[in-house]
Design a protein around this motif. Sequence first.
Motif, PDB file in Angstrom:
ATOM      1  N   UNK A  26       1.862 -55.241   2.745  1.00 23.44           N
ATOM      2  CA  UNK A  26       1.864 -54.612   1.418  1.00 23.44           C
ATOM      3  C   UNK A  26       1.833 -53.093   1.497  1.00 23.44           C
ATOM      4  N   UNK A  27       1.889 -52.528   2.707  1.00 17.17           N
ATOM      5  CA  UNK A  27       1.999 -51.083   2.841  1.00 17.17           C
ATOM      6  C   UNK A  27       0.716 -50.357   3.195  1.00 17.17           C
ATOM      7  N   UNK A  29      -0.562 -50.379   6.172  1.00 20.58           N
ATOM      8  CA  UNK A  29      -0.286 -49.836   7.501  1.00 20.58           C
ATOM      9  C   UNK A  29       1.094 -49.192   7.519  1.00 20.58           C
ATOM     10  N   UNK A  30       1.235 -48.189   8.362  1.00 21.70           N
ATOM     11  CA  UNK A  30       2.527 -47.505   8.464  1.00 21.70           C
ATOM     12  C   UNK A  30       3.565 -48.399   9.130  1.00 21.70           C
ATOM     13  N   UNK A  31       3.106 -49.212  10.086  1.00 23.65           N
ATOM     14  CA  UNK A  31       4.056 -50.079  10.766  1.00 23.65           C
ATOM     15  C   UNK A  31       4.325 -51.322   9.920  1.00 23.65           C
ATOM     16  N   UNK A  32       5.487 -51.885  10.077  1.00 24.68           N
ATOM     17  CA  UNK A  32       5.893 -53.062   9.302  1.00 24.68           C
ATOM     18  C   UNK A  32       5.285 -54.307   9.920  1.00 24.68           C
ATOM     19  N   UNK A 132      -2.215 -52.991  -2.944  1.00 23.24           N
ATOM     20  CA  UNK A 132      -3.006 -54.205  -2.776  1.00 23.24           C
ATOM     21  C   UNK A 132      -2.683 -55.206  -3.883  1.00 23.24           C
ATOM     22  N   UNK A 133      -2.557 -54.710  -5.117  1.00 25.48           N
ATOM     23  CA  UNK A 133      -2.259 -55.608  -6.241  1.00 25.48           C
ATOM     24  C   UNK A 133      -0.892 -56.265  -6.082  1.00 25.48           C
ATOM     25  N   UNK A 138       1.927 -61.453  -4.499  1.00 30.72           N
ATOM     26  CA  UNK A 138       2.852 -62.190  -3.634  1.00 30.72           C
ATOM     27  C   UNK A 138       2.184 -63.143  -2.667  1.00 30.72           C
ATOM     28  N   UNK A 139       0.857 -63.081  -2.575  1.00 28.98           N
ATOM     29  CA  UNK A 139       0.153 -63.869  -1.561  1.00 28.98           C
ATOM     30  C   UNK A 139       0.268 -65.379  -1.754  1.00 28.98           C
TER      31      UNK A 139
END
Length: 409
Positions: A26-27, A29-32, A132-133, A138-139
């Motif tokens: 969800x963003x 972390x910088x890494x995917x 986070x929302x 999508x969780x």
Amino acid sequence: MGEHFTIVPEGSITTPQGFRAGGLHCGLKKIERNDLGAIVCDVPASAAGVYTLNAFQAAPLRITQESVALSAGKLQAVLVNSGNANACTGDQGEADAIAMRDEFADALGIDRMLVGVASTGVIGELLPMEKVRAGIAGMPATLKADGGEDFCQAILTTDLVQKMTCVQLKVGDAVVHIAGAAKGSGMIHPNMATMLGFMTTDAWIEPAQLHQLLREATDTSFNMVTVDGDTSTNDMVVVLASGLAAGGSEPLTPAHPDWDAFVAGFRFVAEYLAKAIACDGEGATKLIEVSVQNADNIDAARAIAKTIVGSSLVKSACFGADANWGRIIAATGRAGVPVNVNTVDVRLGDISVLEQSRPVKFDEELALAYLKGDQVNIYVNLNMGSASATAWGCDLTYDYVRINAAYRT
């Protein structure tokens, strides 16, 4: 294989009946890579938790404890983020942890007090709640019966490997599973070290009994691990028991004929995760296992084992493959418990280096070869009583400094 249980090679946190898990990016972390994960049970499960002893306890821990208390020891879901600890974030951090709990409960259509939350990552930064929302929304679509690995990836920080295991055993006529997943690599020290641990089981066990079992298992596993002497603000271990494989009408208690078998499997999972955390210590090249034998009492044995495995000098000697037993005996003597200074034996693996507190001639080349291996076993026999304890840690390397010197960057 244990005496009462067998390991499930492909098992995960979702192997016990009634559990699903998932993860997504969800963003945070910088890494995917997945940075938001969840474990969800089909039914409200008996729940128990143990939490960090750090005075600056992070907001998610307080909210999870509230949920467990107000739901009479039940949880149905746990939501976890990595990349941000949500610790030392004041009233806003508390509000954000509550929002995570409430919004995930709404997304699942369950009572809000049946959701626990956990966070791990950088201390002192507010969560980017818009990200986070979006992740919470999508969780539910990611949750699946084989989602254990997706969840494990979501909880990693500086970890290099995922940590999970699963065992099965017979309880009455039913096949019961106990599974676990954890994260932890740095800021690891006894008494709930920088780590998150999650355990699931489909056994029928009531919350009070589950809590007692978890506390006892923690004392011999998670609380016996140290990497660097720092105890985190966010450490937590939570266990959920669905009861869906009960196979009978009796809950598990110490009076149950299969109680000892269940305890053995439960402790194996906890110890496996604890050792996996020690193996994956930041920059580590080897696991160190310290066994203290024949201590006057269990508290003394644990104190000495943890002091030795946490000693920077012992850890450095193991990294350098230096059979410097003087560092071991020095740590033994400063552990804060009485010892008989005339009766201590020390071995490095099978190599005796000290007997009755006197040096023993040993083959330095043989010791060097042993210490260059990927596991070092240190045995300290106090010859004072009958209590024993084991602690786990790792060596102290150049890479540990490199990793932590640039943790926020």
